[in-house]
Design a protein around this motif. Structure first.
Motif: not given
Length: 82
Positions: A67-81
């Motif tokens: 779910h968070c990976d999908q939000l990364v693609k949309k720009g809502w979440v920063k990519p994991p370090k």
């Protein structure tokens, strides 16, 4: 008899339309708008995304990651370090 029935129907229609007009004239109670703070605006941290998805949305850890990976693609979440 039909004249009395027509008069009764007209009275009911008038009552219904006046009630609807009165309800639309009353202002709605609106929820208060919360002003976001500096940490409340996207993009959010990846770790916070996973943590909240598991704790608040009761998602499994693997589904929360997806779910968070999908939000990364949309720009809502920063990519994991790395």
């Amino acid at each position: 008899m039909s004249i009395a029935l027509a008069a009764a129907a007209a009275a009911v229609c008038a009552t219904v339309t006046s009630t609807a007009a009165a309800q639309s004239a009353v202002p709605e109670h609106r929820a208060q708008v919360r002003v976001p703070g500096p940490g409340d605006q996207p993009p959010f941290r990846y770790a916070d995304c996973v943590k909240l998805a598991v704790e608040q949305r009761h998602e499994s850890p693997s589904y929360a990651k997806w779910h968070c990976d999908q939000l990364v693609k949309k720009g809502w979440v920063k990519p994991p370090k790395a």
